[in-house]
Scaffold this active site. Structure first.
Site, mmCIF file in Angstrom:
data_model
loop_
_atom_site.group_PDB
_atom_site.id
_atom_site.type_symbol
_atom_site.label_atom_id
_atom_site.label_comp_id
_atom_site.label_asym_id
_atom_site.label_seq_id
_atom_site.Cartn_x
_atom_site.Cartn_y
_atom_site.Cartn_z
ATOM 1 N N CYS A 77 7.495 21.232 -15.317
ATOM 2 C CA CYS A 77 8.559 21.451 -16.315
ATOM 3 C C CYS A 77 9.779 20.694 -15.800
ATOM 4 O O CYS A 77 10.733 21.293 -15.298
ATOM 5 C CB CYS A 77 8.849 22.926 -16.484
ATOM 6 S SG CYS A 77 7.422 23.910 -17.008
ATOM 7 N N ALA B 274 12.210 18.342 -16.898
ATOM 8 C CA ALA B 274 13.532 17.993 -17.429
ATOM 9 C C ALA B 274 14.594 18.995 -16.946
ATOM 10 O O ALA B 274 14.306 20.186 -16.820
ATOM 11 C CB ALA B 274 13.480 17.956 -18.947
ATOM 12 N N PRO B 275 15.797 18.508 -16.623
ATOM 13 C CA PRO B 275 16.313 17.145 -16.795
ATOM 14 C C PRO B 275 16.033 16.182 -15.642
ATOM 15 O O PRO B 275 16.511 15.061 -15.641
ATOM 16 C CB PRO B 275 17.816 17.379 -16.948
ATOM 17 C CG PRO B 275 18.074 18.573 -16.097
ATOM 18 C CD PRO B 275 16.867 19.461 -16.249
ATOM 19 N N GLY B 276 15.305 16.622 -14.621
ATOM 20 C CA GLY B 276 14.840 15.683 -13.602
ATOM 21 C C GLY B 276 15.461 15.809 -12.237
ATOM 22 O O GLY B 276 15.150 15.011 -11.346
ATOM 23 N N LYS C 220 15.058 18.096 -9.777
ATOM 24 C CA LYS C 220 14.092 18.403 -8.716
ATOM 25 C C LYS C 220 13.071 17.276 -8.571
ATOM 26 O O LYS C 220 12.628 16.969 -7.459
ATOM 27 C CB LYS C 220 13.407 19.738 -9.004
ATOM 28 C CG LYS C 220 14.357 20.927 -9.004
ATOM 29 C CD LYS C 220 13.619 22.215 -9.273
ATOM 30 C CE LYS C 220 14.579 23.384 -9.428
ATOM 31 N NZ LYS C 220 15.447 23.238 -10.628
ATOM 32 N N ASP D 183 6.902 17.382 -19.210
ATOM 33 C CA ASP D 183 7.799 18.289 -19.917
ATOM 34 C C ASP D 183 7.361 18.386 -21.366
ATOM 35 O O ASP D 183 6.915 17.407 -21.967
ATOM 36 C CB ASP D 183 9.255 17.827 -19.845
ATOM 37 C CG ASP D 183 10.212 18.990 -20.090
ATOM 38 O OD1 ASP D 183 10.577 19.675 -19.105
ATOM 39 O OD2 ASP D 183 10.573 19.233 -21.259
ATOM 40 N N ASP E 124 2.562 19.965 -23.261
ATOM 41 C CA ASP E 124 2.724 21.395 -23.007
ATOM 42 C C ASP E 124 1.700 21.817 -21.961
ATOM 43 O O ASP E 124 0.499 21.692 -22.167
ATOM 44 C CB ASP E 124 2.514 22.164 -24.313
ATOM 45 C CG ASP E 124 2.830 23.648 -24.176
ATOM 46 O OD1 ASP E 124 2.975 24.125 -23.039
ATOM 47 O OD2 ASP E 124 2.930 24.314 -25.221
ATOM 48 N N ASP F 95 8.846 24.906 -12.150
ATOM 49 C CA ASP F 95 10.199 25.423 -12.373
ATOM 50 C C ASP F 95 10.178 26.004 -13.784
ATOM 51 O O ASP F 95 10.500 25.326 -14.755
ATOM 52 C CB ASP F 95 11.215 24.299 -12.226
ATOM 53 C CG ASP F 95 12.644 24.791 -12.333
ATOM 54 O OD1 ASP F 95 12.860 26.013 -12.311
ATOM 55 O OD2 ASP F 95 13.554 23.950 -12.462
ATOM 56 N N CYS G 260 15.427 30.195 -12.416
ATOM 57 C CA CYS G 260 16.863 30.434 -12.213
ATOM 58 C C CYS G 260 17.215 31.782 -12.841
ATOM 59 O O CYS G 260 18.194 31.915 -13.566
ATOM 60 C CB CYS G 260 17.713 29.308 -12.783
ATOM 61 S SG CYS G 260 17.375 28.870 -14.507
#
Length: 442
Positions: A259, A261-263, A265, A281, A307, A329, A382
């Protein structure tokens, strides 16, 4: 453009957020494509973020000031009233300007009648401010600026820390940087910041992290355009540290960022390790941000829009060769990063949590099948809610015989949470994050 128009534009941006049908995720793009002058964009952004951050309290005050609730079609006027209250309470806008310019902004929506409503409410608030604030602050969710359901979740999960979590969420997060160690050391970059007149210090736990004393535009950062530095919270940077033991012993590991985006990691892993990385993503538009990030940093990865969840997994992107390392993530409530995305307080619903937990479970099951025996999966969110974190991992381990918890027990940051490690948001430090490292038995 008169000052009232900036307030009207901010109200227009807030309408879908207040209606629970939008977010502030495209705020910068909306401002860039608008007629708002560049010097006024910071003011508009401060209004939007500030109203979302303090919304439970502003809404309670507005309810006290209005004789009767505004109709659903007048959410723009509600937004203006909240904007007026926010200016009076939290900004250095002269009170007369906060009142008159905000009330006058109603004309931009063709609702001249609302100028008297807003003007009357704001002037009454100025007269009765102390009494009104004391009245609404008897309610804990109002006083702590959080939806009631979210406050209850925090209290149940963290009975000794829930108030500190709320207080950290209510403060804008510090600007944290990540050095690209392929190009510069942290020590050298700290010296470059000093030379540029930007005060900064090393992050406490992230090896590549630097925290600025005050936020600045990225164009002020030495070497940003060249890829020497990126903006990324300290908690998010710990991903690379946790995967270092399994990625430093070989230059040919196959890595999947599921997963991506936004990149941030994705890029950090490539800055730290020589690996064959695939970035996946579900959102093709957001995946373009990954490509842009990698291009600025002079890094390469294979990108696929697909997906990864079991419910609708399209495996056409996968060549069938298992991955040595998978980073998940996972999509989550974002309750650990509210200070950076205060619109979460309005956009997120209690019913979302169970749906997100179910999605996280599907992603874990689907991706585990693509992990090589002996491989490592790092699960991250998060969030500060156990159902998305420790409980999620506990349930996955119980139904997955070949999965073993491998989270280090001697970490210098966070606190043990089941088979993982939890960081709670720190007012002057890192965001809230959860990590669990899992190993697939050979």
């Amino acid at each position: 453009m008169n000052p009232g128009d900036t307030r009207a534009f901010a109200a227009q941006l807030l309408v879908p957020v207040l209606n629970g049908k939008g977010s502030l995720s495209s705020l910068d793009a909306d401002l860039a494509s608008s007629v708002i002058k560049e010097r006024d964009r910071g003011f508009v952004k401060a209004l939007c973020f500030g109203v979302c951050r303090t919304h439970p309290r502003l809404e309670a005050l507005a309810n006290q000031l209005l004789r009767e609730p505004l109709k659903a079609r007048d959410t723009d006027i509600q937004a203006l009233l909240l904007i007026g209250l926010y200016q009076i309470l939290h900004m250095r806008v002269p009170p007369h300007a906060a009142v008159s310019e905000t009330a006058g902004a109603a004309r931009a929506f063709g609702k001249g009648w609302a100028t008297k409503v807003i003007n009357g409410c704001l002037r009454r608030f100025q007269r009765e401010s102390v009494a009104l604030q004391g009245k609404v602050d008897r309610d804990a969710p109002v006083a702590l600026w959080h939806p009631a359901w979210m406050l209850l979740e925090f209290r149940d999960a963290w009975p000794d820390n829930w108030r500190a979590i709320c207080e950290a969420n209510n403060e804008p997060g510090p600007m944290t940087l990540r050095v690209n160690r392929r190009r510069v050391t942290r020590e050298d970059y700290l010296q470059r910041l000093t030379t540029a007149g930007l005060a900064a210090s090393p992050c406490a736990v992230a090896e590549d992290g630097i925290q600025l004393e005050s936020p600045c535009d990225v164009t002020q950062l030495p070497g940003f355009a060249e890829g020497d530095i990126s903006v990324q919270d300290e908690s998010a940077q710990l991903c690379a540290d946790l995967l270092a033991p399994v990625l430093t012993d070989s230059n040919d590991k196959r890595v999947l960022d599921a997963c991506s985006a936004p990149g941030g990691k994705t890029a950090h892993l490539l800055e730290r390790f020589d690996a064959r990385l695939t970035a996946l993503d579900v959102d093709a538009t957001r995946l373009k941000r990954v490509a842009t990030t990698l291009q600025r940093l002079h890094l390469d990865a294979t990108l696929h829009a697909a997906d990864a969840s079991a419910a609708s997994a399209d495996d056409s992107w996968w060549d069938g060769e298992p991955f040595d390392v998978i980073l998940l993530d996972a999509p989550c409530s974002g309750t650990g990063v509210i200070r950076r995305h205060p619109d979460i307080k309005l956009a997120r619903r209690h019913s979302d949590i169970a749906e997100l937990a179910a999605l996280q479970g599907r992603l874990l099951a689907s991706l585990w099948a693509k992990l090589a025996p002996g491989g490592t999966l790092l699960y991250a969110t998060c969030s500060v809610l156990p159902v998305e974190n420790a409980t999620q991992i506990e349930r996955f381990l119980a139904r997955t015989p070949d999965a073993v918890a491998d989270t280090p027990s001697d970490l210098s940051w966070g606190r043990p949470a089941g088979q993982g490690q939890q960081l709670l948001p720190a007012a002057t430090g890192h965001d809230g994050f959860f990590y669990a490292r899992l190993r697939k038995q050979a």
